[in-house]
Design a protein around this motif. Structure first.
Motif, PDB file in Angstrom:
ATOM      1  N   LYS A  53     -52.436 -20.496 125.307  1.00 45.86           N
ATOM      2  CA  LYS A  53     -52.910 -21.877 125.188  1.00 45.86           C
ATOM      3  C   LYS A  53     -54.176 -21.979 124.352  1.00 45.86           C
ATOM      4  O   LYS A  53     -54.910 -22.959 124.443  1.00 45.86           O
ATOM      5  CB  LYS A  53     -53.166 -22.439 126.579  1.00 45.86           C
ATOM      6  CG  LYS A  53     -51.918 -22.423 127.436  1.00 45.86           C
ATOM      7  CD  LYS A  53     -51.995 -23.426 128.517  1.00 45.86           C
ATOM      8  CE  LYS A  53     -50.705 -23.293 129.307  1.00 45.86           C
ATOM      9  NZ  LYS A  53     -50.218 -24.457 129.826  1.00 45.86           N
ATOM     10  N   LEU A  54     -54.437 -20.997 123.534  1.00 40.14           N
ATOM     11  CA  LEU A  54     -55.674 -20.941 122.762  1.00 40.14           C
ATOM     12  C   LEU A  54     -55.829 -22.123 121.800  1.00 40.14           C
ATOM     13  O   LEU A  54     -56.873 -22.761 121.758  1.00 40.14           O
ATOM     14  CB  LEU A  54     -55.752 -19.614 121.992  1.00 40.14           C
ATOM     15  CG  LEU A  54     -57.045 -19.380 121.226  1.00 40.14           C
ATOM     16  CD1 LEU A  54     -58.230 -19.372 122.169  1.00 40.14           C
ATOM     17  CD2 LEU A  54     -56.965 -18.075 120.465  1.00 40.14           C
ATOM     18  N   ARG A  55     -54.785 -22.414 121.063  1.00 39.64           N
ATOM     19  CA  ARG A  55     -54.870 -23.486 120.070  1.00 39.64           C
ATOM     20  C   ARG A  55     -55.184 -24.857 120.706  1.00 39.64           C
ATOM     21  O   ARG A  55     -56.141 -25.514 120.296  1.00 39.64           O
ATOM     22  CB  ARG A  55     -53.582 -23.552 119.259  1.00 39.64           C
ATOM     23  CG  ARG A  55     -53.658 -24.607 118.210  1.00 39.64           C
ATOM     24  CD  ARG A  55     -52.451 -24.699 117.362  1.00 39.64           C
ATOM     25  NE  ARG A  55     -52.728 -25.760 116.389  1.00 39.64           N
ATOM     26  CZ  ARG A  55     -51.874 -26.235 115.561  1.00 39.64           C
ATOM     27  NH1 ARG A  55     -50.687 -25.751 115.513  1.00 39.64           N
ATOM     28  NH2 ARG A  55     -52.211 -27.192 114.735  1.00 39.64           N
ATOM     29  N   PRO A  56     -54.417 -25.321 121.704  1.00 38.50           N
ATOM     30  CA  PRO A  56     -54.759 -26.619 122.299  1.00 38.50           C
ATOM     31  C   PRO A  56     -56.124 -26.596 123.001  1.00 38.50           C
ATOM     32  O   PRO A  56     -56.825 -27.612 123.034  1.00 38.50           O
ATOM     33  CB  PRO A  56     -53.626 -26.891 123.289  1.00 38.50           C
ATOM     34  CG  PRO A  56     -52.876 -25.632 123.429  1.00 38.50           C
ATOM     35  CD  PRO A  56     -53.175 -24.788 122.241  1.00 38.50           C
ATOM     36  N   TRP A  57     -56.508 -25.453 123.525  1.00 36.24           N
ATOM     37  CA  TRP A  57     -57.799 -25.319 124.192  1.00 36.24           C
ATOM     38  C   TRP A  57     -58.935 -25.521 123.188  1.00 36.24           C
ATOM     39  O   TRP A  57     -59.880 -26.254 123.443  1.00 36.24           O
ATOM     40  CB  TRP A  57     -57.866 -23.946 124.861  1.00 36.24           C
ATOM     41  CG  TRP A  57     -59.084 -23.687 125.687  1.00 36.24           C
ATOM     42  CD1 TRP A  57     -59.436 -24.283 126.861  1.00 36.24           C
ATOM     43  CD2 TRP A  57     -60.106 -22.727 125.413  1.00 36.24           C
ATOM     44  NE1 TRP A  57     -60.609 -23.754 127.339  1.00 36.24           N
ATOM     45  CE2 TRP A  57     -61.042 -22.789 126.461  1.00 36.24           C
ATOM     46  CE3 TRP A  57     -60.305 -21.807 124.393  1.00 36.24           C
ATOM     47  CZ2 TRP A  57     -62.166 -21.987 126.518  1.00 36.24           C
ATOM     48  CZ3 TRP A  57     -61.430 -21.008 124.449  1.00 36.24           C
ATOM     49  CH2 TRP A  57     -62.344 -21.100 125.493  1.00 36.24           C
ATOM     50  N   LEU A  58     -58.821 -24.901 122.008  1.00 39.39           N
ATOM     51  CA  LEU A  58     -59.834 -25.063 120.968  1.00 39.39           C
ATOM     52  C   LEU A  58     -59.881 -26.500 120.452  1.00 39.39           C
ATOM     53  O   LEU A  58     -60.959 -27.042 120.197  1.00 39.39           O
ATOM     54  CB  LEU A  58     -59.572 -24.094 119.810  1.00 39.39           C
ATOM     55  CG  LEU A  58     -59.880 -22.623 120.088  1.00 39.39           C
ATOM     56  CD1 LEU A  58     -59.354 -21.749 118.949  1.00 39.39           C
ATOM     57  CD2 LEU A  58     -61.364 -22.412 120.286  1.00 39.39           C
ATOM     58  N   VAL A  59     -58.716 -27.111 120.299  1.00 40.20           N
ATOM     59  CA  VAL A  59     -58.663 -28.509 119.851  1.00 40.20           C
ATOM     60  C   VAL A  59     -59.351 -29.417 120.868  1.00 40.20           C
ATOM     61  O   VAL A  59     -60.098 -30.328 120.502  1.00 40.20           O
ATOM     62  CB  VAL A  59     -57.204 -28.955 119.590  1.00 40.20           C
ATOM     63  CG1 VAL A  59     -57.106 -30.462 119.408  1.00 40.20           C
ATOM     64  CG2 VAL A  59     -56.642 -28.229 118.381  1.00 40.20           C
ATOM     65  N   ARG A  60     -59.124 -29.156 122.146  1.00 38.85           N
ATOM     66  CA  ARG A  60     -59.749 -29.957 123.206  1.00 38.85           C
ATOM     67  C   ARG A  60     -61.270 -29.795 123.179  1.00 38.85           C
ATOM     68  O   ARG A  60     -62.011 -30.771 123.277  1.00 38.85           O
ATOM     69  CB  ARG A  60     -59.185 -29.550 124.577  1.00 38.85           C
ATOM     70  CG  ARG A  60     -59.895 -30.168 125.760  1.00 38.85           C
ATOM     71  CD  ARG A  60     -59.860 -31.663 125.804  1.00 38.85           C
ATOM     72  NE  ARG A  60     -58.511 -32.128 125.947  1.00 38.85           N
ATOM     73  CZ  ARG A  60     -58.136 -33.371 125.741  1.00 38.85           C
ATOM     74  NH1 ARG A  60     -59.006 -34.278 125.398  1.00 38.85           N
ATOM     75  NH2 ARG A  60     -56.897 -33.723 125.881  1.00 38.85           N
ATOM     76  N   ILE A  61     -61.745 -28.571 123.014  1.00 36.43           N
ATOM     77  CA  ILE A  61     -63.196 -28.343 122.940  1.00 36.43           C
ATOM     78  C   ILE A  61     -63.779 -29.085 121.735  1.00 36.43           C
ATOM     79  O   ILE A  61     -64.807 -29.755 121.844  1.00 36.43           O
ATOM     80  CB  ILE A  61     -63.526 -26.834 122.855  1.00 36.43           C
ATOM     81  CG1 ILE A  61     -63.142 -26.115 124.148  1.00 36.43           C
ATOM     82  CG2 ILE A  61     -65.022 -26.623 122.577  1.00 36.43           C
ATOM     83  CD1 ILE A  61     -63.258 -24.602 124.070  1.00 36.43           C
ATOM     84  N   ALA A  62     -63.114 -28.977 120.587  1.00 31.33           N
ATOM     85  CA  ALA A  62     -63.590 -29.641 119.368  1.00 31.33           C
ATOM     86  C   ALA A  62     -63.641 -31.156 119.552  1.00 31.33           C
ATOM     87  O   ALA A  62     -64.637 -31.798 119.199  1.00 31.33           O
ATOM     88  CB  ALA A  62     -62.693 -29.284 118.184  1.00 31.33           C
TER      89      ALA A  62
END
Length: 170
Positions: A53-62
Motif C-alpha cells: 500500500k506504499l503508493r496510496p499511502w504516499l499520495v495520502r501523506i502528500a
C-alpha cells in the motif's frame, strides 16, 4: 528499511508526490517543499505502512501536507478581526490590500494564541505561530492526530471569537 531502500522509494515516487502537491497548492516551489516534507514524514513512519500500500499511502501523506498548508493561517493571510475577506460564491476574491495582515494584527493574534489555556495553547503555538503540520504536532506532543485536528479547530473558533470581540470594542 535501509537508507538505500528508502532512496529507491523516493526515486520511484518523487514525481507522483510532487504532482499531487503541485495540483493542490498550484506553486512549484512550494510543491517541492511539500514533497520533501512528505518523504520526511514517510521516512519517520515507514514501519506503519504495508509494502503493498506504499503508493496510496504516499499520495495520502502528500495530499494531507498540501491541505494542512492551505488551511494554515499564514497561508490564507485573511483579515481575521472581521469576516470581510471571505469570498462568497459569485463574488470576486479580495485584493492584496484586503488580505494584508498588519504587523500589529499579527502581534495581537500572537498574544491571543499565547493566552489560550491547555489543551489549546501548545497546539495553537505550534500550528498558528510555528506553522507546523497537524502530523508534526501530533508527533511532537504525542497526541493522536484526530485529537490535534479537533484542538486546532476549537482553538481557531476561540481565536475568531476573541478577535471579533476585540474589533467590536474598538
Amino acid at each position: 528499511m535501509t537508507d538505500h531502500q528508502f532512496s529507491n522509494i523516493v526515486s520511484q515516487y518523487q514525481s507522483l508526490v510532487y504532482t499531487v502537491c503541485c495540483q493542490l497548492v498550484r506553486d512549484h516551489q512550494l510543491a517541492e517543499d511539500l514533497t520533501q516534507e512528505t518523504f520526511l514524514a514517510a521516512y519517520i513512519h515507514m514501519e506503519e505502512c504495508p509494502a503493498e500500500k506504499l503508493r496510496p499511502w504516499l499520495v495520502r501523506i502528500a495530499s494531507n501536507k498540501a491541505t494542512d498548508y492551505l488551511r494554515s493561517a499564514w497561508h490564507r493571510k485573511v483579515i481575521v478581526p472581521g469576516e470581510e475577506a471571505m469570498t462568497l460564491p459569485g463574488t470576486a476574491p479580495p485584493g492584496p490590500e484586503e488580505l494584508l495582515v498588519t504587523e500589529s494584527e499579527t502581534e495581537a493574534i500572537r498574544q491571543l494564541v499565547n493566552h489560550l489555556k491547555e489543551p489549546y495553547l501548545q497546539v495553537s503555538q505550534l500550528y498558528f505561530l510555528e506553522e507546523k503540520s497537524v502530523d508534526e504536532i501530533a508527533l511532537t506532543l504525542r497526541r493522536p492526530t484526530k485529537t490535534v485536528y479537533s484542538q486546532v479547530s476549537r482553538a481557531r473558533k476561540l481565536l475568531k471569537e476573541q478577535l471579533r470581540e476585540r474589533s467590536e470594542e474598538a
